[in-house]
Design a protein around this motif. Structure first.
Motif, short mmCIF file in Angstrom:
data_model
loop_
_atom_site.label_atom_id
_atom_site.label_comp_id
_atom_site.label_asym_id
_atom_site.label_seq_id
_atom_site.Cartn_x
_atom_site.Cartn_y
_atom_site.Cartn_z
N SER A 1 8.00 3.18 -12.45
CA SER A 1 9.38 2.97 -12.87
C SER A 1 10.34 3.14 -11.70
O SER A 1 9.97 3.62 -10.63
CB SER A 1 9.73 4.02 -13.92
N ALA A 2 11.61 2.76 -11.95
CA ALA A 2 12.66 2.89 -10.93
C ALA A 2 12.76 4.34 -10.45
O ALA A 2 12.89 4.62 -9.26
CB ALA A 2 14.00 2.44 -11.52
N GLU A 3 12.67 5.27 -11.41
CA GLU A 3 12.83 6.67 -11.03
C GLU A 3 11.71 7.14 -10.11
O GLU A 3 11.94 7.89 -9.16
CB GLU A 3 12.86 7.52 -12.29
N SER A 4 10.48 6.66 -10.40
CA SER A 4 9.36 7.04 -9.53
C SER A 4 9.52 6.46 -8.13
O SER A 4 9.19 7.10 -7.14
CB SER A 4 8.04 6.55 -10.12
N ILE A 5 10.03 5.22 -8.05
CA ILE A 5 10.24 4.62 -6.72
C ILE A 5 11.31 5.44 -5.99
O ILE A 5 11.15 5.77 -4.81
CB ILE A 5 10.71 3.15 -6.81
N ALA A 6 12.39 5.76 -6.71
CA ALA A 6 13.49 6.50 -6.09
C ALA A 6 12.99 7.84 -5.53
O ALA A 6 13.34 8.24 -4.41
CB ALA A 6 14.61 6.72 -7.10
N GLN A 7 12.17 8.50 -6.32
CA GLN A 7 11.61 9.79 -5.89
C GLN A 7 10.84 9.64 -4.57
O GLN A 7 10.97 10.45 -3.65
CB GLN A 7 10.64 10.23 -7.00
N ARG A 8 10.07 8.56 -4.46
CA ARG A 8 9.29 8.31 -3.24
C ARG A 8 10.20 7.92 -2.08
O ARG A 8 9.95 8.31 -0.94
CB ARG A 8 8.24 7.23 -3.53
N ILE A 9 11.23 7.14 -2.38
CA ILE A 9 12.18 6.75 -1.32
C ILE A 9 12.85 8.01 -0.77
O ILE A 9 12.99 8.19 0.44
CB ILE A 9 13.26 5.78 -1.88
N MET A 10 13.22 8.90 -1.67
CA MET A 10 13.91 10.11 -1.21
C MET A 10 12.98 11.02 -0.43
O MET A 10 13.40 11.75 0.45
CB MET A 10 14.57 10.82 -2.39
N ASP A 11 11.70 10.96 -0.73
CA ASP A 11 10.76 11.81 -0.01
C ASP A 11 10.47 11.26 1.39
O ASP A 11 10.47 12.01 2.36
CB ASP A 11 9.45 11.95 -0.80
N ASP B 1 14.59 -6.03 -10.38
CA ASP B 1 15.53 -5.24 -11.17
C ASP B 1 15.17 -3.75 -11.11
O ASP B 1 16.04 -2.88 -11.06
CB ASP B 1 15.54 -5.68 -12.65
N ILE B 2 13.88 -3.50 -11.13
CA ILE B 2 13.41 -2.10 -11.09
C ILE B 2 13.75 -1.50 -9.73
O ILE B 2 14.24 -0.37 -9.62
CB ILE B 2 11.89 -2.04 -11.38
N VAL B 3 13.54 -2.28 -8.67
CA VAL B 3 13.86 -1.80 -7.32
C VAL B 3 15.38 -1.57 -7.19
O VAL B 3 15.82 -0.57 -6.62
CB VAL B 3 13.35 -2.78 -6.24
N ASP B 4 16.17 -2.49 -7.75
CA ASP B 4 17.63 -2.33 -7.71
C ASP B 4 18.03 -0.97 -8.29
O ASP B 4 18.82 -0.24 -7.70
CB ASP B 4 18.33 -3.43 -8.51
N GLU C 1 5.17 15.93 -19.04
CA GLU C 1 5.96 16.95 -19.74
C GLU C 1 7.41 16.94 -19.25
O GLU C 1 8.34 17.01 -20.06
CB GLU C 1 5.34 18.34 -19.52
N SER C 2 7.59 16.83 -17.95
CA SER C 2 8.98 16.89 -17.49
C SER C 2 9.74 15.64 -17.90
O SER C 2 10.94 15.70 -18.18
CB SER C 2 9.05 17.23 -16.00
N ALA C 3 9.05 14.50 -18.01
CA ALA C 3 9.72 13.30 -18.53
C ALA C 3 10.12 13.52 -19.99
O ALA C 3 11.25 13.23 -20.40
CB ALA C 3 8.80 12.09 -18.41
N GLU D 1 10.15 5.03 -18.81
CA GLU D 1 11.25 4.89 -17.86
C GLU D 1 11.12 5.84 -16.67
O GLU D 1 11.46 5.50 -15.55
CB GLU D 1 12.59 5.15 -18.55
N LYS D 2 10.66 7.03 -16.94
CA LYS D 2 10.60 8.02 -15.86
C LYS D 2 9.39 7.81 -14.96
O LYS D 2 9.45 8.06 -13.76
CB LYS D 2 10.51 9.44 -16.44
N ILE D 3 8.25 7.43 -15.55
CA ILE D 3 7.04 7.31 -14.73
C ILE D 3 6.59 5.85 -14.66
O ILE D 3 6.47 5.28 -13.59
CB ILE D 3 5.89 8.20 -15.25
N GLY D 4 6.34 5.26 -15.81
CA GLY D 4 5.84 3.89 -15.85
C GLY D 4 5.06 3.72 -17.14
O GLY D 4 4.62 4.71 -17.74
N ALA D 5 4.87 2.46 -17.54
CA ALA D 5 4.25 2.20 -18.84
C ALA D 5 2.84 2.78 -18.92
O ALA D 5 2.39 3.21 -19.98
CB ALA D 5 4.20 0.69 -19.08
N PHE D 6 2.13 2.84 -17.77
CA PHE D 6 0.74 3.30 -17.82
C PHE D 6 0.62 4.78 -18.18
O PHE D 6 -0.45 5.26 -18.50
CB PHE D 6 0.03 3.01 -16.48
N ALA D 7 1.76 5.51 -18.13
CA ALA D 7 1.71 6.94 -18.44
C ALA D 7 2.23 7.24 -19.85
O ALA D 7 2.41 8.40 -20.23
CB ALA D 7 2.51 7.73 -17.41
#
Ligand code: 6R9
Length: 674
Positions: A188-198, A221-224, A560-562, A612-618
Motif C-alpha cells: 500500500s501507499a503507507e508501506s511505500i511511504a514508510q520505506r521511503i522515509m527509512d 496513484d498508490i505512489v502519488d 495488529e497495528s493496522a 490500506e495500511k499494508i496491502g491486500a495480501f495481508a
C-alpha cells in the motif's frame, strides 16, 4: 550434526535401503548432474566447511574482478559475547554484479542468447531481450539515473510489477553502484511511504498501472499517495520516473505531477546504450529489501555485492542442476527475495534464459502455467507450495492437456511443502520424472541454505533435505544447546556463508538482538526444525510472531497495528491458522470501543484498513469479535490460547487458570461464528 564427509558416506549407505518415503532421481538424471552422488557431495561439502576460504575463492575466481580481493578471504563474528556481529567476504575485491551478469556473458559469446522471455498478462502478449539488448537497456537507464544525480551509495526505490523494466532497473542501479530497494507492487501507499522515509531514495521508479488477471491496478496513484505522505514527513522526492505500461493504462489518463513525474519512455531511450561500470568493493551494499519481523516496523535487510554474487550464482547452478541449454522460469515476483536472487541475479550470472511473467498464474484459466511451460519449453520450473495447492484443487485436466515434456527440474520455496502437494507436483506436473528442489532459505540468507541437489540423493516429500556447500545448520534446544542426531528444536546456523545479510539498514543493534542474541554463537533463523535419522532437515514453520501467508512473511504486530488504527478498534491480537491453499491464513481477534456493536459493515472496514495500511495480501481471512482477550495477570495476551480457539482445537486449550479473567475464553468460543 551437519554431514561431514564421513557422515555423508554413512548416510548414502543407509539411504540405499528400501524406504518407501524416499524418491530417488533416475539414473539418467544422476549421470548428467553436476553432482551425481551423495559421496561426491560429501567430498565437496567437507571441503566447503573445512576450508571455506579456499572453497569459495576457487568459485569466486570464475567471476570478473577489477581487482582481486584481499586477505583474509572472509572475516566473521557471529558470537555476540565476543563483540559486534560482523560478516565480510572478499573484502578489498572490486567488482560489479551487473557487469558479471551481462558484459561478462556477452564477452564469452552469449550476446545473442535470449536473456529474458517476457510473457504478458494476456496470452499472446510477449517480448524477448537478448543479453546484448538487455545490456543496452540497462545502460540507457543507468545513464539517465547518473544524469539526474544518482550515484554510488544512493538509494533508489523501485515499485514495479513483473515487466522487463523491473530487472532492468535493478541492474541499472547495480551498474552505477546505487542501492536498489524493490517494494513489491502489492504494498500500500503507507508501506511505500514508510520505506521511503527509512531509506530516503533519490528517485522512485514505477509504472502507471498493471493488469493482473482481469484486474487493473493503478500503481502510480498508490505512489502519488505515498509521496504525499512522505513529503508531509519532510522527505521530498524530486523525481518519480514512470514507465507507461500501455496495455494497462494510457499515458493521457494517468494522473501527473508536473515537475516531479517523468515518463520513462520520454527520457530513457535518448541515452547512450553503453555505460561505464562503477567498480565497487565486494562489501559495498547492493540492495535493501524490507521484510517483516516480530515487531511492527519492517526491517531493511541489507545485502552486499561480492559474496551475494558468488553465492546466488553457485546455488542456482547446483540446486537446479542448471545447464546452458535450460530455459528457466521462477514464478516469484522481484518484490521478494526469491525474485532478487533467482529471477534477476542467480540466473543472469549463469547466462541463463529466464522467463519473466507479468500476469496471474490462473488467468485466463488454471492451465496458464503449463501453457507458458510449453510455449517457451521451460525446463526448470520454480514456484511456491501455495500455487501448487491452488492448481491442484482445479484438477489434473488443466495440467495434462499440456505436454510439459521440456520440464526437467522442479523447485519449491516459501514455506514447508506438504507431502500431498509435493506428490501432486511430482507425479502430475513432473510426470514422475523431475526431481523437486525444495529450497529452504530466507530474505536474510540471500540464497539457498538447505536444498536437494537433484541427482545427488533421494528426496523425501516435505523435507528440504541437506545443507548447501558451506552451510552449517544446527538445531538447538530452548537453552541454546546444540542437539545431535535425530532431534527437534530451533534452527540456527553456525559461522557465516557468503550471501548472509550484513545488517539491518540503519539499525545494527536490532540486527544483533533479533538474530544473534537468542542463542549466542549462532545466527537464529526464527524457524522450528526436525532432523531425522538420515540427517534430513524438516522445517516446521516460524516460531516467532511471523505468519507465512502464501509464502509471504507478515508480522502479526504489523497487522495488529493496522487494525488498532481503525477508530473503533481498541485492541487486536492476530494469529496464524492453517489454510488449505495459503498455508497459513490470518486470524484476527478484535476488541471494539465500548458500546460499538459488531457488524458486517464494521468487519469489512477493519479488513479495508489492513489493505490500506499494508496491502491486500495481508488482509485477515477471519475477524473474530472479542469483547475481551485472554490475558495474564500482568496483561500479556496469551496467544497460545488464541491459536487454539482459531484452529478450533478446543480440547487443547491447556491451563487457563492463570488468566486474569478465565471467563473470556468461553465468551470467545461462543462468538467464534459471529
Ligand atoms: C525465500 C523466502 C523466509 C521464511 C523461512 C521459513 C519459510 C521458506 C521454505 C520455508 C520450509 C522451505 N520458508 N522456504 N519453510 N521450507 N522450502 O521465502 O524468504 O520471504 O524471507 O521467508 O519462509 O519459515 O524462515 P522469506
Amino acid at each position: 550434526m551437519a554431514p561431514s564427509t564421513k557422515n555423508s558416506v554413512i548416510l548414502g549407505e543407509a539411504l540405499a535401503s528400501e524406504d518407501v518415503n524416499l524418491v530417488f532421481p533416475t539414473e539418467d538424471f544422476s549421470r548428467q548432474a553436476h553432482v551425481s552422488s551423495i559421496q561426491k557431495y560429501g567430498e565437496k561439502y567437507g571441503r566447503s566447511v573445512e576450508d571455506p576460504a579456499g572453497f569459495w575463492s576457487d568459485i569466486a575466481s570464475g567471476f570478473y574482478w577489477k581487482q582481486k580481493w584481499g586477505q583474509p578471504v572472509y572475516a566473521d563474528n557471529l558470537d555476540i559475547r565476543k563483540g559486534k556481529i560482523n560478516i565480510e567476504w572478499f573484502k578489498g575485491g572490486k567488482t560489479n554484479i551487473c557487469y558479471n551478469c551481462l558484459d561478462r556473458n556477452i564477452k564469452s559469446g552469449n550476446g545473442d542468447k535470449i536473456a529474458i522471455y517476457w510473457e504478458g498478462n494476456e496470452p499472446g502478449h510477449d517480448a524477448t531481450l537478448t543479453y546484448n539488448q538487455l545490456l543496452a537497456r540497462v545502460c540507457q537507464l543507468a545513464n539517465y539515473l547518473k544524469d539526474i544525480g544518482v550515484g554510488k551509495g544512493d538509494a533508489v526505490i523501485i515499485y514495479l510489477p513483473m515487466l522487463m523494466e523491473l530487472p532492468i532497473a535493478m541492474l541499472a542501479c547495480a551498474r552505477i553502484g546505487a542501492i536498489h530497494s524493490v517494494v513489491f507492487a502489492g504494498f500500500s501507499a503507507e508501506s511505500i511511504a514508510q520505506r521511503i522515509m527509512d531509506c530516503k531514495p533519490k528517485v522512485v521508479i514505477t509504472c502507471n498501472a498493471v493488469r493482473r488477471g482481469p484486474k487493473t491496478i493503478f500503481l502510480k496513484d498508490i505512489v502519488d499517495a505515498a509521496l504525499t505522505e512522505s513529503a508531509q514527513n519532510g522527505i521530498n522526492i524530486d523525481v518519480c520516473l514512470t514507465f507507461e505500461n500501455e496495455s494497462a493504462l494510457k499515458k493521457e489518463v494517468t494522473k501527473w505531477v508536473e515537475g516531479r513525474d517523468i515518463w520513462w519512455q520520454d527520457v530513457v531511450p535518448k541515452y547512450p546504450v553503453t555505460c561505464e561500470v562503477e567498480w565497487v568493493d565486494a562489501e559495498d551494499p547492493l540492495f535493501l529489501l524490507y521484510t517483516s519481523g516480530s515487531t511492527g516496523k519492517p526491517k531493511g535487510v541489507l545485502h552486499t555485492t561480492g559474496g551475494y554474487m558468488v553465492y546466488t550464482a553457485t546455488t542456482f547452478k547446483y540446486a537446479f542442476d542448471y545447464k546452458s541449454k535450460d530455459i528457466y522460469w521462477c514464478t516469484a515476483d522481484c518484490g521478494w527475495i526469491t525474485g532478487h536472487s533467482y529471477v534477476t541475479y542467480g540466473p543472469l550470472l549463469n547466462g541463463a534464459t529466464n522467463v519473466v511473467f507479468e500476469g496471474a498464474p490462473n488467468y485466463p484459466d488454471a492451465g496458464r502455467c503449463w501453457d507458458i511451460v510449453d510455449k517457451y519449453k521451460v525446463s526448470i520450473f520454480y514456484t511456491a507450495p501455495t500455487l501448487v495447492r491452488s492448481l491442484m484443487r482445479e484438477g489434473d485436466e488443466y495440467v495434462t492437456r499440456y505436454s510439459r515434456k521440456s520440464l526437467r527440474v522442479l523447485g519449491s520455496v516459501g514455506e514447508p511443502i506438504n507431502p500431498s502437494a509435493w506428490r501432486w507436483f511430482f507425479n502430475v506436473v513432473g510426470d514422475g520424472r523431475c526431481p523437486i528442489s525444495d529450497t529452504w532459505w530466507q530474505t536474510e540468507t540471500g540464497g539457498f541454505m538447505i536444498t536437494p541437489l537433484p541427482g545427488a540423493w533421494p528426496q523425501k516429500p516435505g523435507s528440504a533435505t541437506l545443507p548447501f556447500f558451506g552451510v552449517q545448520p544446527v538445531i538447538v534446544d530452548e537453552k541454546g544447546v546444540e542437539l545431535e542426531g535425530e532431534c527437534s528444536g530451533y534452527l540456527c546456523v553456525k559461522s557465516s556463508w557468503p550471501s548472509a545479510f550484513r545488517t539491518l539498514y540503519g539499525d545494527h543493534e536490532r540486527y544483533q538482538t533479533t538474530y544473534f542474541s537468542a542463542f549466542p554463537g549462532y545466527y537464529f533463523t526464527g524457524d522450528g526444525c526436525n532432523r531425522d535419522k538420515d540427517g534430513y532437515y524438516w522445517l516446521t514453520g516460524r516460531v516467532d510472531d511471523v505468519i507465512n501467508v502464501s509464502g509471504h512473511r507478515i508480522g502479526t504486530a504489523e497487522v495488529e497495528s493496522a487494525l488498532v488504527s481503525h477508530p473503533q478498534c481498541v485492541e487486536a491480537a492476530v494469529v496464524g491458522v492453517e489454510h488449505e491453499v495459503k498455508g497459513q491464513g490470518i486470524y484476527a481477534f478484535v476488541t471494539l470501543t465500548e458500546g460499538v456493536p459488531y457488524s458486517e459493515e464494521l468487519r469489512k472496514s477493519l479488513i479495508k484498513v489492513v489493505r490500506e495500511k499494508i496491502g491486500a495480501f495481508a488482509a485477515p481471512d477471519k475477524i473474530h469479535w472479542a469483547p475481551g482477550l485472554p490475558k495474564t495477570r500482568s496483561g500479556k495476551i496469551m496467544r497460545r490460547i488464541l491459536r487454539k480457539i482459531a484452529s478450533k482445537s478446543l480440547d487443547e486449550l491447556g491451563d487457563t487458570s492463570t488468566l486474569a479473567d478465565p471467563s473470556v475464553v468461553d465468551q470467545l468460543i461462543a462468538l467464534a461464528d459471529c
